[in-house]
Scaffold this motif. Structure first.
Motif, PDB file in Angstrom:
ATOM      1  N   ILE A  91     -38.266  21.297  17.489  1.00  0.00           N
ATOM      2  CA  ILE A  91     -38.792  20.092  18.124  1.00  0.00           C
ATOM      3  C   ILE A  91     -38.495  18.907  17.212  1.00  0.00           C
ATOM      4  N   TYR A  92     -38.043  17.809  17.797  1.00  0.00           N
ATOM      5  CA  TYR A  92     -37.592  16.657  17.012  1.00  0.00           C
ATOM      6  C   TYR A  92     -38.209  15.359  17.505  1.00  0.00           C
ATOM      7  N   THR A  93     -38.516  14.483  16.545  1.00  0.00           N
ATOM      8  CA  THR A  93     -38.741  13.071  16.831  1.00  0.00           C
ATOM      9  C   THR A  93     -37.568  12.300  16.236  1.00  0.00           C
ATOM     10  N   ILE A  94     -36.864  11.562  17.083  1.00  0.00           N
ATOM     11  CA  ILE A  94     -35.778  10.689  16.626  1.00  0.00           C
ATOM     12  C   ILE A  94     -36.289   9.258  16.684  1.00  0.00           C
ATOM     13  N   TRP A  95     -36.321   8.591  15.547  1.00  0.00           N
ATOM     14  CA  TRP A  95     -36.737   7.183  15.579  1.00  0.00           C
ATOM     15  C   TRP A  95     -35.577   6.267  15.225  1.00  0.00           C
ATOM     16  N   PHE A  96     -35.604   5.107  15.866  1.00  0.00           N
ATOM     17  CA  PHE A  96     -34.519   4.131  15.725  1.00  0.00           C
ATOM     18  C   PHE A  96     -35.025   2.873  15.048  1.00  0.00           C
ATOM     19  N   ASP A  97     -34.236   2.375  14.095  1.00  0.00           N
ATOM     20  CA  ASP A  97     -34.395   1.005  13.637  1.00  0.00           C
ATOM     21  C   ASP A  97     -33.054   0.311  13.828  1.00  0.00           C
ATOM     22  N   ALA A  98     -32.884  -0.864  13.268  1.00  0.00           N
ATOM     23  CA  ALA A  98     -31.710  -1.682  13.611  1.00  0.00           C
ATOM     24  C   ALA A  98     -30.706  -1.754  12.470  1.00  0.00           C
ATOM     25  N   ALA A  99     -29.444  -1.416  12.771  1.00  0.00           N
ATOM     26  CA  ALA A  99     -28.354  -1.735  11.858  1.00  0.00           C
ATOM     27  C   ALA A  99     -28.034  -3.224  11.960  1.00  0.00           C
TER      28      ALA A  99
ATOM     29  N   LEU B  86     -36.031   2.009  26.530  1.00  0.00           N
ATOM     30  CA  LEU B  86     -37.029   2.266  25.498  1.00  0.00           C
ATOM     31  C   LEU B  86     -37.176   1.011  24.639  1.00  0.00           C
ATOM     32  N   THR B  87     -38.261   0.299  24.821  1.00  0.00           N
ATOM     33  CA  THR B  87     -38.442  -0.977  24.152  1.00  0.00           C
ATOM     34  C   THR B  87     -39.151  -0.817  22.812  1.00  0.00           C
ATOM     35  N   PHE B  88     -39.141  -1.873  22.040  1.00  0.00           N
ATOM     36  CA  PHE B  88     -39.695  -1.876  20.688  1.00  0.00           C
ATOM     37  C   PHE B  88     -41.167  -1.482  20.685  1.00  0.00           C
ATOM     38  N   GLY B  89     -41.516  -0.557  19.780  1.00  0.00           N
ATOM     39  CA  GLY B  89     -42.888  -0.124  19.611  1.00  0.00           C
ATOM     40  C   GLY B  89     -43.319   0.998  20.520  1.00  0.00           C
ATOM     41  N   TYR B  90     -42.425   1.471  21.366  1.00  0.00           N
ATOM     42  CA  TYR B  90     -42.779   2.486  22.357  1.00  0.00           C
ATOM     43  C   TYR B  90     -42.104   3.824  22.026  1.00  0.00           C
ATOM     44  N   SER B  91     -42.700   4.889  22.553  1.00  0.00           N
ATOM     45  CA  SER B  91     -42.163   6.241  22.441  1.00  0.00           C
ATOM     46  C   SER B  91     -41.795   6.760  23.823  1.00  0.00           C
ATOM     47  N   SER B  92     -40.750   7.567  23.872  1.00  0.00           N
ATOM     48  CA  SER B  92     -40.410   8.247  25.120  1.00  0.00           C
ATOM     49  C   SER B  92     -41.249   9.503  25.266  1.00  0.00           C
ATOM     50  N   SER B  93     -41.180  10.129  26.437  1.00  0.00           N
ATOM     51  CA  SER B  93     -41.702  11.477  26.610  1.00  0.00           C
ATOM     52  C   SER B  93     -40.731  12.467  25.952  1.00  0.00           C
ATOM     53  N   TYR B  94     -41.161  13.697  25.780  1.00  0.00           N
ATOM     54  CA  TYR B  94     -40.273  14.735  25.262  1.00  0.00           C
ATOM     55  C   TYR B  94     -39.301  15.189  26.350  1.00  0.00           C
ATOM     56  N   SER B  95     -38.072  15.483  25.928  1.00  0.00           N
ATOM     57  CA  SER B  95     -37.062  16.063  26.805  1.00  0.00           C
ATOM     58  C   SER B  95     -36.598  17.384  26.204  1.00  0.00           C
ATOM     59  N   THR B  96     -36.235  18.329  27.055  1.00  0.00           N
ATOM     60  CA  THR B  96     -35.670  19.601  26.607  1.00  0.00           C
ATOM     61  C   THR B  96     -34.166  19.591  26.828  1.00  0.00           C
TER      62      THR B  96
ATOM     63  N   ARG C 238     -38.000  13.763  21.389  1.00  0.00           N
ATOM     64  CA  ARG C 238     -38.491  12.484  21.907  1.00  0.00           C
ATOM     65  C   ARG C 238     -37.951  11.372  21.020  1.00  0.00           C
ATOM     66  N   PHE C 239     -38.105  10.133  21.478  1.00  0.00           N
ATOM     67  CA  PHE C 239     -37.506   8.989  20.795  1.00  0.00           C
ATOM     68  C   PHE C 239     -38.547   7.893  20.614  1.00  0.00           C
ATOM     69  N   VAL C 240     -38.473   7.215  19.452  1.00  0.00           N
ATOM     70  CA  VAL C 240     -39.373   6.105  19.152  1.00  0.00           C
ATOM     71  C   VAL C 240     -38.526   4.916  18.712  1.00  0.00           C
ATOM     72  N   ASN C 241     -38.793   3.743  19.266  1.00  0.00           N
ATOM     73  CA  ASN C 241     -38.060   2.524  18.940  1.00  0.00           C
ATOM     74  C   ASN C 241     -38.921   1.638  18.049  1.00  0.00           C
ATOM     75  N   VAL C 242     -38.582   1.580  16.757  1.00  0.00           N
ATOM     76  CA  VAL C 242     -39.266   0.666  15.843  1.00  0.00           C
ATOM     77  C   VAL C 242     -38.271  -0.350  15.269  1.00  0.00           C
ATOM     78  N   GLY C 243     -37.220  -0.627  16.036  1.00  0.00           N
ATOM     79  CA  GLY C 243     -36.194  -1.583  15.615  1.00  0.00           C
ATOM     80  C   GLY C 243     -36.472  -2.970  16.164  1.00  0.00           C
ATOM     81  N   SER C 244     -37.302  -3.728  15.476  1.00  0.00           N
ATOM     82  CA  SER C 244     -37.690  -5.043  15.991  1.00  0.00           C
ATOM     83  C   SER C 244     -36.513  -6.018  16.055  1.00  0.00           C
ATOM     84  N   ALA C 245     -35.476  -5.778  15.235  1.00  0.00           N
ATOM     85  CA  ALA C 245     -34.323  -6.675  15.232  1.00  0.00           C
ATOM     86  C   ALA C 245     -33.362  -6.413  16.377  1.00  0.00           C
TER      87      ALA C 245
END
Length: 228
Positions: free
Chosen positions: A207-215, A167-177, A141-148
């Motif tokens: 099982i993985y959580t991938i989280w994104f911030d901003a480069a 996938l917008t800032f502050g939100y998590s996706s559902s899990y995908s296989t 699943r994916f989490v977007n915490v990249g406010s920039a």
């Protein structure tokens, strides 16, 4: 995606409804009833340039080691039910971010320390699914915490299968296989820049959580948490 923390930390979450602002109404089934007991919380520091963070429930420190930027703790044992949780700089008694929350007994969550577009510290948590995928598969699943980031994030697998869009800032996706060893590509809407997550990241049965911030405003950094 369901969260344990309301976006407005001053609001006490209902003892019965665990649904965040993304869900329009409370489900009235036994799964949403908070029973006194314990739960597992993994905490993540996603604030670039921040001090290492300790995590507290009420005035009890749950972390044994402060969590630096880009790091996550192992699962911490927390009391279920209604309480206040907070992130604090290591050695400090002052909270950088706090929230009144409701936590389900016997559940597991990943809790993020992050900042909004104005630089104000926030926290929010997402319930984990720790049911292992079939042999030869990975779950992510994916989490977007990249406010920039200027826009939302989309992720596709090698071969073109879409795993999440918008996938917008502050939100998590559902899990995908996905098939193990499948490379993923993440992009910010309207950007020509692509962030590649190598296939070697994803192992069979994991099982993985991938989280994104901003480069920068158009490019997402990715970070990997292995849940099991």
């Amino acid at each position: 995606m369901k969260t344990i923390f309301n976006k407005k930390s001053a609001v006490i979450l209902s003892m019965i409804c665990m649904i965040a602002i993304l869900i329009s109404s409370c489900k009235k089934n036994n799964d949403d009833v908070i029973v006194e007991g314990t739960a597992n919380l993994r905490v993540v520091n996603s604030v670039q340039g921040s001090s290492a963070q300790d995590f507290y429930q009420r005035d009890s420190k749950l972390t044994t080691s402060a969590v630096a930027y880009g790091e996550s703790s192992s699962y911490l044992t927390a009391q279920s039910g209604a309480s206040t949780v907070s992130f604090r700089n290591s050695g400090s008694t002052s909270a950088n971010a706090s929230a009144n929350v409701g936590i389900k007994a016997n559940a597991s969550y990943t809790v993020f320390y992050y900042t909004n577009a104005t630089g104000a510290a926030q926290l929010n948590g997402y319930e984990d699914d720790n049911t292992a995928p079939a042999s030869g598969k990975s779950k992510v699943r994916f989490v977007n915490v990249g406010s920039a980031l200027a826009n939302s994030i989309s992720v596709v697998a090698t071969g073109g299968a879409s795993l999440t869009t918008g996938l917008t800032f502050g939100y998590s996706s559902s899990y995908s296989t996905i098939d193990a060893n499948t490379a993923l590509s993440a992009s910010v809407l309207g950007s020509v820049s692509t962030t590649v997550i190598p296939g070697t990241t994803f192992q069979s049965g994991k099982i993985y959580t991938i989280w994104f911030d901003a480069a920068n405003t158009t490019t997402a950094n990715y970070h990997v948490i292995v849940q099991n």
